[in-house]
Write a protein that holds these residues in place. Structure first.
Motif, mmCIF file in Angstrom:
data_model
loop_
_atom_site.group_PDB
_atom_site.id
_atom_site.type_symbol
_atom_site.label_atom_id
_atom_site.label_comp_id
_atom_site.label_asym_id
_atom_site.label_seq_id
_atom_site.Cartn_x
_atom_site.Cartn_y
_atom_site.Cartn_z
ATOM 1 N N VAL A 1 -13.364 -35.967 -37.539
ATOM 2 C CA VAL A 1 -14.415 -36.062 -37.942
ATOM 3 C C VAL A 1 -15.614 -35.306 -36.896
ATOM 4 O O VAL A 1 -16.157 -34.524 -36.943
ATOM 5 N N CYS A 2 -15.223 -35.889 -35.472
ATOM 6 C CA CYS A 2 -16.190 -35.421 -34.830
ATOM 7 C C CYS A 2 -15.559 -34.378 -33.476
ATOM 8 O O CYS A 2 -16.430 -33.928 -32.547
ATOM 9 N N GLY A 3 -14.320 -34.462 -33.408
ATOM 10 C CA GLY A 3 -13.748 -33.683 -32.327
ATOM 11 C C GLY A 3 -13.323 -34.116 -31.167
ATOM 12 O O GLY A 3 -13.034 -33.709 -30.196
ATOM 13 N N ASN A 4 -13.764 -35.571 -31.042
ATOM 14 C CA ASN A 4 -13.476 -36.286 -29.730
ATOM 15 C C ASN A 4 -11.936 -36.524 -29.802
ATOM 16 O O ASN A 4 -11.114 -36.146 -30.578
ATOM 17 N N ILE A 5 -11.393 -36.851 -28.551
ATOM 18 C CA ILE A 5 -10.041 -37.028 -28.266
ATOM 19 C C ILE A 5 -9.937 -38.578 -28.186
ATOM 20 O O ILE A 5 -10.594 -39.235 -27.583
ATOM 21 N N VAL B 1 -15.253 -44.095 -31.560
ATOM 22 C CA VAL B 1 -16.582 -43.958 -31.728
ATOM 23 C C VAL B 1 -17.083 -43.709 -33.162
ATOM 24 O O VAL B 1 -17.896 -44.412 -33.689
ATOM 25 N N CYS B 2 -16.423 -42.798 -33.985
ATOM 26 C CA CYS B 2 -16.714 -42.512 -35.324
ATOM 27 C C CYS B 2 -16.536 -43.787 -36.212
ATOM 28 O O CYS B 2 -17.304 -44.027 -37.229
ATOM 29 N N THR B 3 -15.456 -44.802 -36.003
ATOM 30 C CA THR B 3 -15.348 -45.982 -36.790
ATOM 31 C C THR B 3 -16.020 -47.199 -36.400
ATOM 32 O O THR B 3 -15.885 -48.400 -36.854
HETATM 33 ZN ZN LIG Z 1 -14.862 -38.985 -33.873
#
Ligand SMILES: [Zn+2]
Length: 201
Positions: free
Chosen positions: A62-66, A74-76
């Motif tokens: 979704v966001c490109g975070n690792i 973070v997204c969830t």
């Molecule tokens: Zn994310």
């Protein structure tokens, strides 16, 4: 080149440690020696943690975070405001903003900033996935949190342009006097930017 003082396995460890940011050859040797002395307490657990992280890390779809999961932590996180997306160039910036507890939102990691001279155009960054997220709806504000460098500001302008067709508020970080900063010590660019972005008391 000086004569080796240790076997090739240890020399290799030193060489790899020396590639870490902030570690030169000298501190790499110190770190290697520390690890060798603390095999049980530090080296073993570190080797295990590295192996586990290596096996589990993924890039968030979704966001490109690792993270070790995708979508990422973070997204969830249901406690985060889903209607605000903070756009950052790098994961280090995401971590820095989280350390500051400044915003309780979701993120989008671009993976760099636009830099035509280095061959980094919009297609080399996670911009298309950002536009898709906005197009899906539910986002009220996009906060562009990029460096106050030429590349950062070029990226901010480009994104603002790309997002102008959507019903979304696009904001960016203020530029100005750092907290605790003294006017006398600021460079002219910072001082001028601070004056331009002045606010009403
Ligand atoms: Zn994310």
């Amino acid at each position: 080149m000086p004569a080796a003082v240790a076997g090739p396995e240890i020399e290799r460890l030193i060489q790899l440690l020396a590639r870490l940011p902030g570690l030169g050859p000298r501190s790499a040797r110190r770190a290697a020696l520390f690890l060798l002395k603390k095999r049980e307490q530090i080296m073993g657990p570190l080797a295990g943690a590295l192996q586990t992280a290596l096996e589990k890390i993924q890039i968030c779809s979704v966001c490109g975070n690792i993270d070790t999961r995708s979508p990422c932590t973070v997204c969830t996180d249901p406690r985060r405001e889903p209607s605000i997306i903070v756009v950052v160039a790098d994961i280090a910036d995401l971590w820095a903003l989280e350390r500051a507890h400044a915003v309780n939102a979701r993120y989008h990691v671009l993976g760099g900033t636009l830099s035509p001279l280095d061959g980094i155009g919009p297609d080399q960054l996670n911009i298309r996935s950002l536009i898709s997220r906005i197009a899906e709806g539910g986002v009220a504000e996009v906060i562009i949190a990029v460096n106050a460098t030429v590349e950062g500001q070029t990226t901010a302008h480009y994104l603002t342009d790309q997002l102008s067709g959507f019903a979304v508020k696009v904001t960016r970080l203020a530029h100005g006097v750092p907290v605790g900063g003294e006017l006398d010590y600021l460079d002219e660019g910072t001082l001028a930017a601070a004056l331009r972005s002045r606010t009403v008391f």
